[in-house]
Write a protein that holds these residues in place. Structure first.
Motif: not given
Length: 296
Positions: A157-162, A164-165, A168
């Motif tokens: 997974m892309e670092s930024e997306k991970c 962000a999850i 949250k």
């Protein structure tokens, strides 16, 4: 001529019972004899009197008050205390695996993130792509279990997306883990201290300070030292993790940290309650002092 009313009631009850008799009761003479005795007028009266006498002597158990139930629950060992679904939803355990980047691979980069809930259900478990600007120089596979193929674009997974999850999932929750400072630093996020439960920093889980003596001077370290998660799992949970010759599993490690917390939860939360209370008192005193200075 009509039968007496009392006998009519008995007959009606007998008829209903006969309809409900099983095949065994019909065939078995003993059952039939028992059946007749149960519905004879004298037996029925005696049974009713006997039941009434028993009920009179029997004391009804006292109902426990809400406070008594709460006290009983608090006195139970922490691992036996039952949490509501809402309370369980407040907890999440985190563990990360890293690879080395830069010269010599000494700098850590995020390679895997695992999050589990109170009941060990996996909320997130993914490998994370490492930035192309900082290529991996040491996969640390013997510890991390991460290989080159795990970090390919079609897998990781892309670092930024991970991140962000993860943010949250952590929002408003109590975070449990071991050595969380390292995990949060590499993730580049922060979490409130009062919602953090780090088994590496919980004093009863730490090694006691040792007195060091040499020929020149005698120095005493008053700070306890963190213990390895592997050692804590073995001594506190009687569980073997991070076996020799095998790489670490971030799911297994996060569950071990969570189970350690559950074991000490009762005492741990009392300490946290005290710390939070004292902090609030100090903040209120500081605010009052500031207001008085402004008034002057």
């Amino acid at each position: 001529m009509c039968a007496p009313q009392s006998k009519v009631n008995i007959c009606n009850e007998t008829a209903i019972q006969i309809r409900n008799m099983t095949e065994e009761e019909i065939i078995n003479p003993k059952k039939q004899s028992q059946f007749r005795n149960n519905f004879s007028p004298t037996t029925k009266k005696n049974n009713a009197t006997s039941k009434k006498h028993k009920n009179k002597n029997k004391k009804s158990p006292k109902k426990k008050s809400k406070k008594q139930k709460q006290k009983q629950q608090q006195n139970k060992p922490a691992e036996q205390q039952q949490l509501t679904l809402e309370e369980q939803g407040r907890y999440v355990a985190l563990d990360c695996e890293f690879v080395g980047v830069g010269p010599g691979g000494y700098e850590s980069a995020l390679a895997r993130v695992s999050l589990v809930d109170w009941n060990n259900a996996v909320l997130l478990d993914t490998h994370v792509r490492v930035s192309e600007s900082t290529p991996v120089t040491d996969y640390r596979t013997f510890v991390s279990g991460v290989r080159e193929e795990h970090l390919q674009p079609d897998v990781a997974m892309e670092s930024e997306k991970c991140i962000a999850i993860v943010k949250k999932l952590l929002q408003g929750r109590i975070l449990v883990g071991h050595g969380l400072k390292n995990d949060l630093t590499v993730l580049g996020i922060t979490h409130p201290w009062y919602n953090t439960r780090d088994t590496a920093k919980y004093e009863p889980f730490m090694k006691k300070a040792k007195k060091v003596t040499d020929s020149i001077s005698t120095s005493t370290s008053t700070l306890p030292r963190s213990r390895k998660l592997k050692d804590l799992a073995l001594t506190k949970l009687d569980r073997v993790i991070q076996k020799e010759g095998e790489s670490h599993c971030s799911i297994e490690d996060s569950i071990a940290a969570l189970d350690l917390y559950k074991k000490a939860r009762g005492k741990w939360e009392k300490v946290m309650e005290y710390k939070v209370g004292r902090t609030q008192e100090i903040e209120c005193d500081d605010a009052m002092h500031f207001m008085l200075l402004n008034e002057e």
